[in-house]
Design a protein around this motif. Structure first.
Motif, PDB file in Angstrom:
ATOM      1  N   ARG A 254      38.858  33.653  41.693  1.00  0.00           N
ATOM      2  CA  ARG A 254      39.720  34.643  42.057  1.00  0.00           C
ATOM      3  C   ARG A 254      38.894  35.402  43.128  1.00  0.00           C
ATOM      4  O   ARG A 254      37.954  35.440  43.373  1.00  0.00           O
ATOM      5  N   GLY A 255      39.725  36.177  43.862  1.00  0.00           N
ATOM      6  CA  GLY A 255      39.305  36.984  44.804  1.00  0.00           C
ATOM      7  C   GLY A 255      38.953  36.286  46.276  1.00  0.00           C
ATOM      8  O   GLY A 255      38.103  36.876  47.093  1.00  0.00           O
TER       9      GLY A 255
ATOM     10  N   SER B 113      45.937  36.443  50.258  1.00  0.00           N
ATOM     11  CA  SER B 113      45.753  36.791  51.580  1.00  0.00           C
ATOM     12  C   SER B 113      46.040  35.994  52.576  1.00  0.00           C
ATOM     13  O   SER B 113      46.596  36.247  53.703  1.00  0.00           O
TER      14      SER B 113
ATOM     15  N   ARG C 278      37.470  39.249  48.029  1.00  0.00           N
ATOM     16  CA  ARG C 278      37.797  40.497  47.569  1.00  0.00           C
ATOM     17  C   ARG C 278      36.619  41.543  47.324  1.00  0.00           C
ATOM     18  O   ARG C 278      36.757  42.795  47.583  1.00  0.00           O
TER      19      ARG C 278
ATOM     20  N   GLN D 261      36.262  45.135  49.164  1.00  0.00           N
ATOM     21  CA  GLN D 261      36.181  46.336  48.413  1.00  0.00           C
ATOM     22  C   GLN D 261      34.914  47.124  48.885  1.00  0.00           C
ATOM     23  O   GLN D 261      34.513  48.469  49.021  1.00  0.00           O
TER      24      GLN D 261
END
Length: 290
Positions: free
Chosen positions: A90-91, A96, A273, A277
């Motif tokens: 994930r991320g 993207s 991600r 962030q």
């Protein structure tokens, strides 16, 4: 006419429309380069601006980026290209990268093209709408434009049979996959299904090996498999530095990396991600302190 009966008639008409949706329409397909498929309305909803991170800013995925860009460019030029599955942690930039590749292939001399003038249109389809894929493909087949169908976070659970419809669509059935359509998907699972689902099929089938092969063969329909794995600290810091440099943040490298590592600890891991962030939070903090 009394307003009460009129209201009742309007509700009845609305209910009938839901039961019998309008025929699929390509209206507006030449006015944008990104859409969301709305099967209940039989049309594509234009997305004027796709929220994406420029593909050139994504770090730690150089090989995956080049492979997907090459495939997308081949498709845009009318050359043979493969359906692509981006799977893994994930991320780490799977969705993207899809959106970034779409943006890059539609640039003209380094700048975004005019709306509706892109070589490839991106169409997002929700996981729960996969059963309507044949209807969507039949509609897109009639268009002169080229389309990438994009399903984010694709996976299947126990008792879910939509994967059979997807297998048929990826193969194209007797009509074949439309020459102007590709399918890109992201998933956290390599084979799109939980291990226990595959094992259950094996345990209950008359021929266990055939049941397992049917499950795994769904992933085989994707010509490209691009894996994304958890990033080490050095790659995470490269991500942070790239985002910070792109925004020209007034902070020393020592302070930047120290704060980024602390942020990752509070989030329980490192990924693209998490890096983005952190930069979002840092950008706001530095701006408010001026």
């Amino acid at each position: 006419m009394d307003s009460a009966p009129l209201s009742v008639l309007e509700r009845i008409a609305s209910a009938l429309e839901r039961l019998s949706p309008p025929p699929p329409s390509l209206d507006g397909v030449d006015q944008a380069d990104a859409f969301v498929w709305l099967p209940e309305r039989g049309r594509l909803l234009a997305v004027p601006h796709v929220a994406h991170v420029p593909a050139t800013l994504l770090q730690g995925v150089d090989s995956q980026r080049q492979t997907l860009m090459d495939n997308t460019e081949h498709f845009a030029r009318g050359l043979p290209a493969n359906n692509a599955m981006l799977w893994g942690s994930r991320g780490m930039g799977k969705s993207s990268l899809v959106k970034g590749a779409h943006a890059l292939v539609n640039q003209v001399e380094g700048k975004p093209c005019a709306p509706g003038q892109g070589r490839v249109a991106l169409v997002e389809i929700q996981r729960e709408d996969l059963a309507t894929l044949p209807e969507l493909l039949a509609m897109l087949r009639q268009s002169p434009r080229r389309f990438i169908l994009f399903c984010d976070d694709l996976s299947f659970e126990k008792e879910d049979r939509d994967y059979k419809a997807l297998k048929s669509v990826l193969d194209g059935g007797i009509a074949g996959r439309p020459e102007n359509v590709l399918f890109y998907a992201t998933s956290n699972r390599r084979h799109l299904m939980p291990r226990e689902m595959i094992e259950n099929e094996r345990a209950t089938a008359i021929n266990p090996s055939e049941a397992t092969e049917e499950k795994v063969s769904l992933s085989d329909r994707f010509g490209l498999w691009l894996g994304f794995h958890a990033c080490p600290q050095a790659v995470f810091l490269d991500m942070v530095r790239t985002y910070a440099g792109e925004r020209a943040l007034p902070i020393s490298d020592e302070d930047l990396t120290a704060r980024a590592n602390q942020w990752a600890i509070t989030r329980g891991g490192r990924s693209g991600r998490v890096a983005f962030q952190f930069i979002e939070d840092l950008t706001a903090e530095l701006a408010s302190s001026r």
